[in-house]
Design a protein around this motif. Structure first.
Motif, PDB file in Angstrom:
ATOM      1  N   SER A   1       0.837  -1.131  -0.158  1.00 49.25           N
ATOM      2  CA  SER A   1       0.049  -0.067   0.105  1.00 49.25           C
ATOM      3  C   SER A   1       0.834   1.287   0.019  1.00 49.25           C
ATOM      4  CB  SER A   1      -0.843   0.043   1.181  1.00 49.25           C
ATOM      5  OG  SER A   1      -0.344   0.121   2.335  1.00 49.25           O
TER       6      SER A   1
ATOM      7  N   ASP B   1      -4.911   0.577  -6.735  1.00 51.03           N
ATOM      8  CA  ASP B   1      -5.664   0.358  -5.528  1.00 51.03           C
ATOM      9  C   ASP B   1      -7.137   0.058  -5.599  1.00 51.03           C
ATOM     10  OD1 ASP B   1      -5.429   0.196  -2.757  1.00 51.03           O
ATOM     11  OD2 ASP B   1      -5.338   2.219  -2.317  1.00 51.03           O
TER      12      ASP B   1
ATOM     13  N   ARG C   1      -0.621   5.156  -0.379  1.00 52.46           N
ATOM     14  CA  ARG C   1      -1.254   5.044   1.014  1.00 52.46           C
ATOM     15  C   ARG C   1      -0.979   6.106   1.989  1.00 52.46           C
ATOM     16  NH1 ARG C   1      -5.616   1.422   1.992  1.00 52.46           N
ATOM     17  NH2 ARG C   1      -6.760   0.914   0.166  1.00 52.46           N
TER      18      ARG C   1
END
Length: 536
Positions: free
Chosen positions: A386, A535, A391
């Motif tokens: 991530s 994502d 993120r």
């Protein structure tokens, strides 16, 4: 060859496994003892050695074959080449849960099982045996069978979608015909509906319609139901909702009404009804209780401990475990890995800020560069997961390493791990250091930046340069994006994994080198997606 059969399955093995050795685990309780005996005797008569491992504690007086009582099965497992499980093997998380479940059932350590897997042990799903029975032959290359089977499913899925689209078009034609026959007030209502539809079309074309797309809200509802069925251990519904959720997240068009759901693959009638209810009423009444259900919330809490999956959480719940404190008071119920997960529970459940991931990565880089001559020039080290997808917070840190000077990567993992342990950066190992048959190396463990920071989960992965493109694609994720990539590869006749890609028809499985992940998109005729676009 010895085969370990996990799960409760009555199988006609007499001809298929003639002359091969087998180890049976947990005989099918639904089959009478006399029938079990006949099944095992038939197998034994063909030259197979039969060992029955039964964790139920029952005596098998009518079965004169070798029966092992419940104990540590390390000596038995050392002799086995294959483990057959009734659980699915999907992504890494599913496999980790499966391995942990196997350790719990056989009272062995995850470290011991991981070592066996690294050396020779292969874990296969029960579909392998089903495939052998169907083919009336012993299938050596099961991976090839899986890929060919998936291609057939994809083909059938596309045919099914085509039929559903035809039905959907007929329904719309009838609906349009009804509209033309309606007069008066109903006619005005139809005009309003058409106006709303026009707004939806405006949105599809980038217009400024007032209605907001429902994709994310529907996905949130499916994810909520997926988590519920996961805690209940309902693998059938888990699989169904996971497929539906993945398909929805990969669907590129905005969704405004239930008719558009028909365009999304893998949405069955049951899930479609729940989506319709949510679109119409804003809630799914049947599942309003989820947020307040005591058992569901307790199972979620237990599963939040690293190393405890749905099956183990249910077992602990049955033993009256209700809180984290209950776990701490009853650690005799936990495996060694679960005890470590419990030890660092409060730190593990807190997400890692992006800035801290950058600092952790830099610490690994500095150490690795010092160990190897010209390390900064010849080692490529990058954080995946991530973090690479952009993120702001991450659950753990995945570090991928390779050499760019053409030299072997062998030994890099161990040297870096040992040095980071000496420096106090790596605190505990979660299993043995791994070496795969394809040349990659790995470490799972716990790190800490300094005493002012929390303990964090960290994975180090070292891959040869010709596999690096595949590895960085796979470990960047997301899981749903990886599923989509593998599906596209299958359609073109390729097998895609974290260590390579080869043609399914190539018996030698010759790998196609990829130094950059962009090369994989090119090979699959797909437009390149930057990490922050994956994502889904």
């Amino acid at each position: 060859m010895q085969i370990y059969l996990g799960g409760n399955h009555e199988l006609k093995l007499k001809q298929i496994f003639k002359g091969k050795n087998a180890i049976f685990y947990n005989p099918n309780k639904e089959i009478k003892q006399t029938e079990q005996y006949k099944l095992y005797k038939d197998f034994s008569d063909q030259g197979g050695e039969v060992i029955i491992i039964d964790t139920s504690g029952k005596k098998h007086s009518k079965i004169s074959l070798n029966v092992e009582p419940k104990k540590k099965y390390e000596s038995t497992l050392n002799k086995i080449d294959y483990v057959l499980t009734s659980q699915q093997q999907a992504d890494n998380q599913d496999q980790n849960e499966m391995r942990q479940s196997l350790c719990d059932e056989l009272n062995i350590s995850l470290q011991f099982l991981t070592k066996l897997i690294d050396q020779k042990l292969k874990i296969l799903p029960v579909e392998w045996l089903k495939a052998c029975i169907q083919a009336n032959n012993f299938i050596e290359d099961f991976q090839k069978y899986i890929h060919l089977n998936k291609i057939q499913q994809i083909s059938k899925g596309e045919e099914s979608k085509s039929q559903e689209a035809t039905k959907s078009n007929k329904k719309r034609d009838l609906k349009d015909l009804d509209k033309k026959q309606v007069k008066g007030k109903q006619g005005k209502d139809d005009q309003e509906e058409e106006k709303k539809g026009s707004n939806s079309n405006d949105k599809d074309q980038g217009g400024e319609g007032k209605q907001k797309p429902l994709n994310n809200e529907i996905a949130d509802q499916l994810d909520r139901l997926l988590k519920y069925y996961t805690t209940q251990g309902d693998r059938g519904r888990m699989f169904g909702y996971k497929r539906a959720l993945t398909s929805l997240k990969l669907f590129n068009e905005p969704i405004y009404n239930i008719d558009q759901i028909d365009k999304v693959p893998n949405i069955g009638d049951g899930i479609r009804k729940k989506i319709k209810e949510f679109i119409d009423d804003g809630i799914i009444k049947r599942f309003e209780f989820i947020d307040t259900d005591e058992k569901h919330n307790t199972l979620k809490l237990i599963e939040s401990v690293w190393g405890i999956g749905p099956k183990n959480a249910q077992k602990l719940y049955d033993k009256k475990i209700r809180t984290i404190e209950d776990l701490r008071k009853n650690q005799h119920l936990l495996t060694d890995m679960q005890k470590i997960g419990l030890k660092y529970h409060e730190d593990f459940i807190e997400k890692i800020p992006r800035k801290e991931v950058e600092q952790l990565l830099e610490r690994v880089k500095q150490t690795a560069f010092k160990i190897f001559q010209d390390g900064e020039k010849h080692l490529q080290i990058q954080a995946c997961g991530s973090f690479r997808r952009g993120r702001d917070f991450c659950g753990d840190i995945d570090v991928l390493i390779t050499r760019t000077d053409g030299k072997s990567i062998e030994g890099i993992n161990e040297k870096v791990v040992v040095q980071l342990e000496k420096e106090g950066f790596l605190k505990e190992r979660l299993g043995a250091l791994r070496k795969s048959a394809t040349g990659s190396e790995g470490y799972q463990g716990i790190c800490q930046l300094d005493k002012d920071h929390k303990f964090r989960r960290i994975d180090l992965k070292v891959y040869p340069a010709d596999q690096y493109g595949y590895a960085i694609l796979y470990f960047t994720g997301s899981g749903n994006f990886n599923v989509n990539m593998r599906t596209e590869a299958l359609k073109l006749g390729y097998s895609l994994s974290d260590h390579g890609m080869h043609k399914l028809k190539d018996s030698k499985k010759k790998n196609i080198p990829c130094l950059k992940e962009e090369d994989i998109f090119t090979l699959l005729n797909m437009p390149f997606k930057a990490p922050n676009e994956r994502d889904v």
